[in-house]
Every structure is written in C-alpha cells, then in structure tokens.
Design an enzyme around this catalytic site. Sequence first.
Site, PDB file in Angstrom:
ATOM      1  N   GLY A 246       0.831  -1.204   0.000  1.00  0.00           N
ATOM      2  CA  GLY A 246       0.000   0.000   0.000  1.00  0.00           C
ATOM      3  C   GLY A 246       0.860   1.245   0.000  1.00  0.00           C
ATOM      4  O   GLY A 246       2.024   1.204  -0.422  1.00  0.00           O
ATOM      5  N   SER A 247       0.291   2.321   0.506  1.00  0.00           N
ATOM      6  CA  SER A 247       0.991   3.608   0.461  1.00  0.00           C
ATOM      7  C   SER A 247       2.162   3.645   1.446  1.00  0.00           C
ATOM      8  O   SER A 247       2.187   2.896   2.436  1.00  0.00           O
ATOM      9  CB  SER A 247       0.004   4.712   0.811  1.00  0.00           C
ATOM     10  OG  SER A 247      -0.533   4.438   2.096  1.00  0.00           O
ATOM     11  N   GLY A 251       2.749   2.123   5.208  1.00  0.00           N
ATOM     12  CA  GLY A 251       3.918   1.283   5.482  1.00  0.00           C
ATOM     13  C   GLY A 251       4.722   1.782   6.669  1.00  0.00           C
ATOM     14  O   GLY A 251       5.254   0.987   7.451  1.00  0.00           O
ATOM     15  N   GLU A 268       5.746  -3.379   0.763  1.00  0.00           N
ATOM     16  CA  GLU A 268       5.697  -3.093  -0.679  1.00  0.00           C
ATOM     17  C   GLU A 268       4.902  -1.801  -0.837  1.00  0.00           C
ATOM     18  O   GLU A 268       3.674  -1.826  -0.869  1.00  0.00           O
ATOM     19  CB  GLU A 268       4.981  -4.234  -1.419  1.00  0.00           C
ATOM     20  CG  GLU A 268       5.688  -5.559  -1.357  1.00  0.00           C
ATOM     21  CD  GLU A 268       6.880  -5.644  -2.296  1.00  0.00           C
ATOM     22  OE1 GLU A 268       7.151  -4.673  -3.026  1.00  0.00           O
ATOM     23  OE2 GLU A 268       7.552  -6.688  -2.286  1.00  0.00           O
ATOM     24  N   CYS A 302       1.602   0.523  -8.875  1.00  0.00           N
ATOM     25  CA  CYS A 302       2.743   1.001  -8.092  1.00  0.00           C
ATOM     26  C   CYS A 302       3.917   1.265  -9.038  1.00  0.00           C
ATOM     27  O   CYS A 302       4.780   2.086  -8.749  1.00  0.00           O
ATOM     28  CB  CYS A 302       3.108  -0.011  -7.019  1.00  0.00           C
ATOM     29  SG  CYS A 302       3.281  -1.667  -7.659  1.00  0.00           S
TER      30      CYS A 302
HETATM   31  P1  NAD Z   1      -3.455   2.286   1.314  1.00  0.00           P
HETATM   32  O1  NAD Z   1      -2.153   2.506   1.994  1.00  0.00           O
HETATM   33  O2  NAD Z   1      -4.511   3.315   1.470  1.00  0.00           O
HETATM   34  O3  NAD Z   1      -4.105   0.894   1.802  1.00  0.00           O
HETATM   35  C1  NAD Z   1      -3.445  -0.330   1.631  1.00  0.00           C
HETATM   36  C2  NAD Z   1      -3.901  -1.309   2.685  1.00  0.00           C
HETATM   37  O4  NAD Z   1      -3.412  -0.898   3.954  1.00  0.00           O
HETATM   38  C3  NAD Z   1      -5.420  -1.412   2.826  1.00  0.00           C
HETATM   39  O5  NAD Z   1      -5.768  -2.759   3.026  1.00  0.00           O
HETATM   40  C4  NAD Z   1      -5.702  -0.585   4.076  1.00  0.00           C
HETATM   41  O6  NAD Z   1      -6.878  -0.966   4.761  1.00  0.00           O
HETATM   42  C5  NAD Z   1      -4.464  -0.869   4.912  1.00  0.00           C
HETATM   43  N1  NAD Z   1      -4.114   0.163   5.911  1.00  0.00           N
HETATM   44  C6  NAD Z   1      -4.244   1.496   5.799  1.00  0.00           C
HETATM   45  N2  NAD Z   1      -3.751   2.107   6.912  1.00  0.00           N
HETATM   46  C7  NAD Z   1      -3.293   1.121   7.722  1.00  0.00           C
HETATM   47  C8  NAD Z   1      -2.669   1.111   9.013  1.00  0.00           C
HETATM   48  N3  NAD Z   1      -2.424   2.228   9.685  1.00  0.00           N
HETATM   49  N4  NAD Z   1      -2.313  -0.082   9.538  1.00  0.00           N
HETATM   50  C9  NAD Z   1      -2.533  -1.240   8.853  1.00  0.00           C
HETATM   51  N5  NAD Z   1      -3.143  -1.285   7.659  1.00  0.00           N
HETATM   52  C10 NAD Z   1      -3.521  -0.120   7.083  1.00  0.00           C
HETATM   53  O7  NAD Z   1      -3.115   2.041  -0.236  1.00  0.00           O
HETATM   54  P2  NAD Z   1      -4.107   1.877  -1.474  1.00  0.00           P
HETATM   55  O8  NAD Z   1      -4.692   3.198  -1.806  1.00  0.00           O
HETATM   56  O9  NAD Z   1      -5.020   0.713  -1.264  1.00  0.00           O
HETATM   57  O10 NAD Z   1      -3.075   1.434  -2.627  1.00  0.00           O
HETATM   58  C11 NAD Z   1      -2.293   2.314  -3.354  1.00  0.00           C
HETATM   59  C12 NAD Z   1      -0.866   2.366  -2.824  1.00  0.00           C
HETATM   60  O11 NAD Z   1      -0.310   1.058  -2.787  1.00  0.00           O
HETATM   61  C13 NAD Z   1       0.058   3.167  -3.740  1.00  0.00           C
HETATM   62  O12 NAD Z   1       0.900   3.945  -2.942  1.00  0.00           O
HETATM   63  C14 NAD Z   1       0.841   2.083  -4.486  1.00  0.00           C
HETATM   64  O13 NAD Z   1       2.075   2.509  -4.990  1.00  0.00           O
HETATM   65  C15 NAD Z   1       0.978   1.048  -3.418  1.00  0.00           C
HETATM   66  N6  NAD Z   1       1.249  -0.279  -3.973  1.00  0.00           N
HETATM   67  C16 NAD Z   1       2.527  -0.760  -3.885  1.00  0.00           C
HETATM   68  C17 NAD Z   1       2.841  -1.994  -4.449  1.00  0.00           C
HETATM   69  C18 NAD Z   1       4.241  -2.537  -4.380  1.00  0.00           C
HETATM   70  O14 NAD Z   1       4.407  -3.730  -4.635  1.00  0.00           O
HETATM   71  N7  NAD Z   1       5.240  -1.757  -4.059  1.00  0.00           N
HETATM   72  C19 NAD Z   1       1.834  -2.743  -5.085  1.00  0.00           C
HETATM   73  C20 NAD Z   1       0.546  -2.222  -5.139  1.00  0.00           C
HETATM   74  C21 NAD Z   1       0.269  -0.988  -4.577  1.00  0.00           C
END
Ligand code: NAD
Length: 515
Positions: A246-247, A251, A268, A302
């Site tokens: 995720g973001s 992370g 990731e 990503c």
């Molecule tokens: P996001 O960070 O909003 O959410 C991702 C996940 O994290 C969701 O399941 C969410 O519920 C959970 N989450 C959010 N806050 C949390 C916390 N404090 N503790 C634990 N879990 C939490 O991201 P998104 O909008 O779903 O996805 C887009 C982002 O993901 C972009 O930044 C993209 O670059 C990244 N991404 C990275 C990869 C990689 O392999 N590097 C792959 C796919 C997406």
Amino acid sequence: MAQSNFNLQQIFSTFNIKETNAAASTGSNWFGREGEVKTSFSPVDGKEIAKVYLATEADYNKLIEKAQEAFQEWRLWPAPRRGEVVRQYSEALRKFKEPLGQLVSYEMGKSYQEGLGEVQEMIDICDFAVGLSRQLHGLTMHSERSKHRMYEQYHPLGVVGIISAFNFPVAVWSWNTALAWVCGDTTIWKPSEKTPLTALACQHILEEVFRKNEVPEGVSCVVMGDYRIGELMSNDKRVPLVSATGSTRMGKKVGAAVGARLGKALLELGGNNAMIISKDADLKLAIIGAVFGAVGTAGQRCTSTRRLIIHEDIYDTVKQKLKDAYKQLSIGNPLDPSNHVGPLIDKEAVEMYKNTLQKVEKEGGKVLVEGGALEGAGYESGCYVKPAVYEVEKHFEVVQQETFAPVLYLLKYSDINEAIAIQNGVPQGLSSAIMTNNLRESELFLSHAGSDCGIANVNIGTSGAEIGGAFGGEKETGGGRESGSDAWKVYMRRQTNTINYGEDLPLAQGIKFNI
Ligand code: NAD
C-alpha cells in the site's frame, strides 16, 4: 468482451457468494455479522455491488486462533504435498479465470484484459510455488572443527498476515500465499476495504480445493476490515510476519508497529517511477512504453511511469509524439476493449488527482496534455479523469510525490549522469527504466552508480513485472521483496545446525576451557 456480456448476479452465483460476512477460514466457515456494514460501489458505473460486514476484534481473534491451530498440523505436511494443493488451486484459477477477471475489472476498474492478466499472475506464481515446494533448500558449509558438520535449513514460520492494496486486489495476495503455503505457513488476509468481493471470490475458489485435499481449517483465512484490522495485525505477536502492500504512509505505521515487537515486516509501498529516454533510444519502443506505463490501469499501478527524463536533443520530438499518442486514447468503461483508460478507484482518488493538477500548475508546470475530471454519459460514476502531461522542473515539490492517477511529468537533461541523478532524486525507489541502444549508457544505468531502484529495466517500461524475479523497491518503497527468486526465504525461519560426530568437544575459535 463487451460490457453487455457482464452479469454480476451470474458471477456471484459462479463464486457462490451468497453472503458477505466479515471473516472466513477455509472450510466454508463464514462468520461475523456483528460489525459495521460497508457498501461496495463499482467505479465503472457507480452502482452498488454488495454490502459487506466488517470484522470485529472478536472475529479477528477467532481467525488468528484458527490459523495458529492449523499451523501446528500444516507445517508437518511434506512440502511437495503442500505444493500439490497449490497446483490444484492453480488449475481451479485457470477454470475461473474469466469470471474472476471480470469481477476484478468491475470492482477495481482496470481493463478486462488487465483483470485477466492479474489472474494469470496468480496462476504463474502458483506454478512457481509448486516447483519451489521441492527446492526449499539450505546450504552446507565446512566446519572449522574436526569431525563436525554444519548446515543451515529453513523451517515454517507461522501465521503470515497479508494486508493488500486495492489496485492489485488478487495478484498480491497470491504472491504471498502461494509461497507461504508451500513454506508451511498459514495466512490471514485483510484485503483492501475498497475491493472486498474479489477476496470473497478467491476464498470460494480455494475452499473447494482445500476441502478435497483435507487441508486443515484455518490454513487460509480472510478478514474484511479497514485500517483498524490492519493495526490489530501489525501489533499482534501471534503474527510473526506481516506483509503489507500500500501507500508509504501506511507502510511507515505498519513498519513501526511490527518493528516495536521485533516481528518481520515485508513492505511493498509507493513508487515514483521514471523512464530515461536517451538520444540513442528507439523512439517507437520509448513512446509505447511511456504511454502504457503512464495511463495503463489509469496510472494506478505502483510501477506506473510518473516521470519521463528526456535528452534535450530529442525533447521536442518526444513531446510531439506524446501529444499525438495521447490524442488517440479513449477513456471509458474498462469492460469495453475499445477503451484504453478506465476509472480511478473512487471519488476521493479523483479529488487527489485534481489537487495534484492544481499543485503542479501553482508551481509553474506547463500543460502539454490537459487533464480534468470527466462528466456526462458513460462517466456517471464520477471516477473518470483525463490523463494529463506536464513539463516540470526537478525541484518541484509535487514531482517528489506519488499521485495515484494518470499524471505524467516531463523533465529535460543534457548528460546521462544528470539524468540518473534526477531519476534517483526522489524518496521512492521502486521501478526505473532507460530507453537506449547505447551500451555504455545502459551499463552505467545498471551499475553501482546507476539506478537506485529495486527494479531497473533497459528498453522496457517501468510498469509491470514477471513473477520469476524478486519484486519490490528500496528507500520509501519499503525494501521488501515478493514473488520469485529467493523471496520465499522471508516466509521461513532460518536455522544453522552444527553436529559433532567426534569424541572431543573442541570449542570454536580455538578457545581452551580446561576443567
Ligand atoms: P493504502 O495505503 O490506502 O491501503 C493499503 C492497505 O493498507 C489497505 O488494506 C488498508 O486498509 C491498509 N491500511 C491502511 N492504513 C493502515 C494502518 N495504519 N495499519 C494497517 N493497515 C492499514 O493504499 P491503497 O490506496 O489501497 O493502494 C495504493 C498504494 O499502494 C500506492 O501507494 C501504491 O504505490 C501502493 N502499492 C505498492 C505496491 C508494491 O508492490 N510496491 C503494489 C501495489 C500498490
């Protein structure tokens, strides 16, 4: 496939989605109707898809206990037997490829072709894991002591927590689970709250395979929830590894919580990927790679290309070619194969996109291809935007950030070292590319003094990757590696063993201890 062939009710019945409870462990054991209810809308047409119960802390705890219990048995299955279960899962995925691809497309908004591509990635990683199940090998080394043997081995780790992002709603889960299961781990998946139904579908496909093979209940668990369930997982000592996609914002929180209890985190996170276009580039490849990288999945990968770093001698030519290519893009329903660009995930994402356009214009960016949100017939969901291109300067603050939308920045360079410095001059370090037929440039780009990203490509765009390599990035992308190569090692516990088959007890480093 035209949109008219898409029938949600039929897909629901294909996956046996009768209910949308909050949690499940394999064994058709769906439960959890005490928590909040979340309505899921499609970004494609704005229609309600389903209502989903979110898990309570009690639901989560029940699942963790099941996963822990299942681990006691699962870890003792021979790894190739676990691999055989994964092989059968990959067969089932082949069977369900089309409806699952459609559901991914409708729930997330990527094109049907990309939805199919995502299911194909699931199949590929399963096939990889089947072979891996016969190769979870350690090393032997020579002991410094006589009549001693030394080796290292890998053991199953325990319960693996998986937190996934909306943009790859099913592939990322498979990257983790296919490896974790052959390694002898059990898994608990918290999918993105924006894409719960694809997760339900995966669990249903899996249930049949697991039931036939008498896999212990709890080897694969799914729990619906938002960041609050993610936080429970990050702080939970019963989960030795948390794999979070995720973001970077997310992370940092997960990394801190898992680190505070000295657990393992596989992160990731966001990218800010650049392509260098040299004056020695094949421009046909460069333009296709750049446009697909920037607008594919509506810029919500990503690995999407966010910056083009172009040599000054060809800058104007590239600009013109990009302008011409962007004119040909058609934006609309991603289930219609004639469209190139689908919607963003939700209206919030559209607001973020609009903010970015304002910021870049405020900082002095020059519009090359004008962006903006789309309204009217075909765009009723309010999630469609026009891909935008700006000419910018490297010091712009907005260029340092990842905007998860189709916004592309053009930067000019005169010397290859300068181009590499611009490419590396952002906080993220996921994917990078150089388009050149000049060997010296491409080797420099791949050298110690070259790209600082986890992925560095030559004459291929930044976007997408094959499952055979380790996938992930450096710096604020989090440092984790998933998928191929030796990424499996993070899912296992490493142990060094020394065996003495002699009559004496010599100490290491020649130390004497006479008693
Ligand atoms: P996001 O960070 O909003 O959410 C991702 C996940 O994290 C969701 O399941 C969410 O519920 C959970 N989450 C959010 N806050 C949390 C916390 N404090 N503790 C634990 N879990 C939490 O991201 P998104 O909008 O779903 O996805 C887009 C982002 O993901 C972009 O930044 C993209 O670059 C990244 N991404 C990275 C990869 C990689 O392999 N590097 C792959 C796919 C997406």
